[in-house]
Scaffold this motif. Structure first.
Motif, PDB file in Angstrom:
ATOM      1  N   GLY A  28       7.215   1.945   9.739  1.00 30.76           N
ATOM      2  CA  GLY A  28       7.751   2.246   9.881  1.00 30.76           C
ATOM      3  C   GLY A  28       7.864   3.668   8.465  1.00 30.76           C
ATOM      4  O   GLY A  28       8.505   4.249   8.758  1.00 30.76           O
ATOM      5  N   GLN A  29       6.572   3.340   7.998  1.00 28.93           N
ATOM      6  CA  GLN A  29       6.311   4.027   6.646  1.00 28.93           C
ATOM      7  C   GLN A  29       5.200   4.970   6.984  1.00 28.93           C
ATOM      8  O   GLN A  29       4.264   5.262   6.262  1.00 28.93           O
ATOM      9  N   SER A  30       5.380   5.672   7.888  1.00 25.91           N
ATOM     10  CA  SER A  30       4.379   6.651   7.388  1.00 25.91           C
ATOM     11  C   SER A  30       3.972   7.853   7.006  1.00 25.91           C
ATOM     12  O   SER A  30       2.789   8.569   6.570  1.00 25.91           O
ATOM     13  N   GLU A  31       4.970   8.211   6.248  1.00 23.06           N
ATOM     14  CA  GLU A  31       5.187   9.327   5.570  1.00 23.06           C
ATOM     15  C   GLU A  31       5.056   9.781   4.243  1.00 23.06           C
ATOM     16  O   GLU A  31       4.923  10.190   3.446  1.00 23.06           O
ATOM     17  N   THR A  32       4.933   7.884   4.108  1.00 28.54           N
ATOM     18  CA  THR A  32       4.326   7.448   2.991  1.00 28.54           C
ATOM     19  C   THR A  32       2.693   7.868   2.284  1.00 28.54           C
ATOM     20  O   THR A  32       2.256   8.065   0.777  1.00 28.54           O
ATOM     21  N   VAL A  33       2.220   7.365   3.576  1.00 23.22           N
ATOM     22  CA  VAL A  33       0.481   8.007   3.121  1.00 23.22           C
ATOM     23  C   VAL A  33       0.005   8.983   2.439  1.00 23.22           C
ATOM     24  O   VAL A  33       0.357   9.862   3.211  1.00 23.22           O
ATOM     25  N   GLU A  34      -0.509   8.837   1.880  1.00 25.16           N
ATOM     26  CA  GLU A  34      -0.639  10.107   1.128  1.00 25.16           C
ATOM     27  C   GLU A  34      -2.341  11.176   0.725  1.00 25.16           C
ATOM     28  O   GLU A  34      -2.623  11.803  -0.093  1.00 25.16           O
ATOM     29  N   SER A  35      -2.976   9.632   0.998  1.00 24.32           N
ATOM     30  CA  SER A  35      -4.377   9.886   1.110  1.00 24.32           C
ATOM     31  C   SER A  35      -5.439   9.246   2.689  1.00 24.32           C
ATOM     32  O   SER A  35      -4.619   8.240   2.412  1.00 24.32           O
ATOM     33  N   LEU A  36      -6.539   9.509   2.395  1.00 28.62           N
ATOM     34  CA  LEU A  36      -6.968   8.926   3.166  1.00 28.62           C
ATOM     35  C   LEU A  36      -8.490   9.044   3.185  1.00 28.62           C
ATOM     36  O   LEU A  36      -8.705  10.435   3.741  1.00 28.62           O
ATOM     37  N   TYR A  37      -9.393   8.056   3.304  1.00 29.76           N
ATOM     38  CA  TYR A  37     -10.697   8.010   2.971  1.00 29.76           C
ATOM     39  C   TYR A  37     -11.236   8.648   4.989  1.00 29.76           C
ATOM     40  O   TYR A  37     -10.933   8.626   5.567  1.00 29.76           O
TER      41      TYR A  37
END
Length: 416
Positions: free
Chosen positions: A103-112
């Motif tokens: 339930g923490q998808s909004e914390t993701v701030e980068s992705l390969y």
């Protein structure tokens, strides 16, 4: 943990997040951006294999979110947090999938490779009401290599990447640089080499241990202080694995299978049943690995069409077959139009299937266990309906689903 003065840093952060680096997906698809090593799933370096259902032995302190707490995982050791992270630097998509599951998808701030990885994850999320990841516009931390300036600019609360991976694969990084970022920005929290249980960077060998996918997920849940969601999803996973294991036909009746990625005219092959979380979706199915008796150095074996025909597995699982650039229809057509490829039994018998992603987290693992079960054992788990390129994961009749979609969506939504 850094990032408490969020009102002061937020405009810079949001401006930076609009940047998206160039994507070079070829290395990701064949193996990765850097290493080429073999996999094992062990509880300690050189130790005994640890099954996917083994509970984590990592020490975790469970406290109220407003209190400081610590989480321990190799190779980073014990990491202190003042509060659950609100901003997380992510490289590979299994950590993004873990954040989404908690339930923490909004914390993701980068992705390969966000265009590639984000769309791949969304293929599965589309079947879970209310579950998604806003990947469009996220910066790619590997587009130009992991960069200190970017990490200072992101000012994350946690870096979900293994410092051993950074030291081993990124130019200009050593343990002093790792410590600098941990002291001045935020802690590192990742364990890359559990994917293949390959050897870590020299500086981390003595303190390394290997974890299953669900042990890693348990550790990330501790970082976010989301024990309840973890336990609820773990129960779903345990039920799926239990159903699979209790339903498998006897070993002599199981098909031979190969997991490959076709790039140009080379098949990059992976071991089906080797330890490591890269195989968390194929190992529980216990198929007969067509390449079990063939040894190779590095992450994968490389074979031409003639060698594939000599091996001639009953089933071919094409890794990334539901991902942009490697959609199964295009790959299958290329193989079928090849004078040697057209002779493969898997092609002639329509058992050349789209596999999932390699960097799988808990949600993708559930879906990929289901799809692999259907592809290998349709008479037991129901027929795989096929995948339409660019579409969501196919609809599966409710009585043929290996897990309850609504149950998983409810857990993600905080209703375990």
């Amino acid at each position: 943990m850094q990032g408490d003065a969020m009102n002061e840093t937020e405009p810079t952060r949001r401006a930076y997040l609009k940047y998206a680096g160039a994507v070079a997906a070829g290395g990701l698809l064949a193996g990765c951006t850097a290493d080429g090593s073999t996999e094992a799933q062990e509880t300690t370096t050189g130790g005994t294999a640890s099954p996917e259902t083994t509970e984590s032995e990592t020490e975790q302190t469970t406290v109220k979110p407003e209190e400081s707490y610590s989480v321990s995982m190799a190779p980073v050791g014990t990491v202190e947090f003042d509060a659950p992270p609100e901003h997380a630097m992510v490289v590979f998509s299994h950590y993004a999938d873990m954040a989404v599951a908690l339930g923490q998808s909004e914390t993701v701030e980068s992705l390969y490779a966000p265009e590639f990885a984000g769309k791949s994850l969304e293929t599965f999320y589309a079947r879970l009401d209310g579950v998604s990841l806003e990947w469009d516009g996220l910066p790619d931390p590997l587009s130009d290599g992991v960069d200190k300036e970017m990490l200072y600019e992101l000012d994350s609360d946690v870096h979900f990447v293994d410092p051993s991976y950074v030291v081993e694969t990124q130019d200009g990084w050593d343990t002093d640089d790792i410590e600098e970022i941990a002291d001045n920005v935020a802690p590192w929290f990742g364990n890359y080499h559990s994917g293949l249980t390959d050897k870590p960077a020299a500086a981390y060998v003595d303190n390394y241990r290997y974890y299953t996918l669900w042990e890693l997920f348990e550790n990330v849940a501790a970082v976010y202080q989301e024990r309840q969601r973890y336990e609820a999803l773990r129960a779903v996973y345990d039920d799926v694995v239990s159903e699979i294991e209790s339903s498998l036909p006897p070993e002599p009746e199981r098909p031979t299978a190969a997991r490959v990625t076709l790039i140009d005219d080379t098949f990059y092959a992976y071991k089906l049943n080797a330890p490591g979380f890269w195989h968390a979706d194929t190992r529980p199915l216990g198929a007969t690995d067509a390449f079990a008796d063939i040894d190779w150095d590095g992450t994968w074996g490389m074979f031409d069409y003639e060698t594939m025909l000599e091996t001639d597995p009953d089933v071919i699982l094409h890794l990334w077959g539901m991902s942009p650039g490697y959609y199964i229809d295009d790959i299958r057509k290329r193989v079928a139009n090849h004078p040697v490829g057209s002779q493969l039994s898997a092609v002639q018998n329509d058992r050349f299937f789209a596999g999932g992603v390699r960097f799988q987290g808990p949600i993708t693992n559930l879906f990929q266990l289901e799809l692999t079960a259907k592809q290998l054992y349709p008479e037991v788990f129901g027929q795989w309906p096929g995948y339409v390129p660019g579409e969501p994961y196919p609809e599966i009749p409710e009585d043929e689903q290996l897990f309850d979609r609504k149950r998983v969506a409810d857990i993600v939504a905080g209703e375990p």
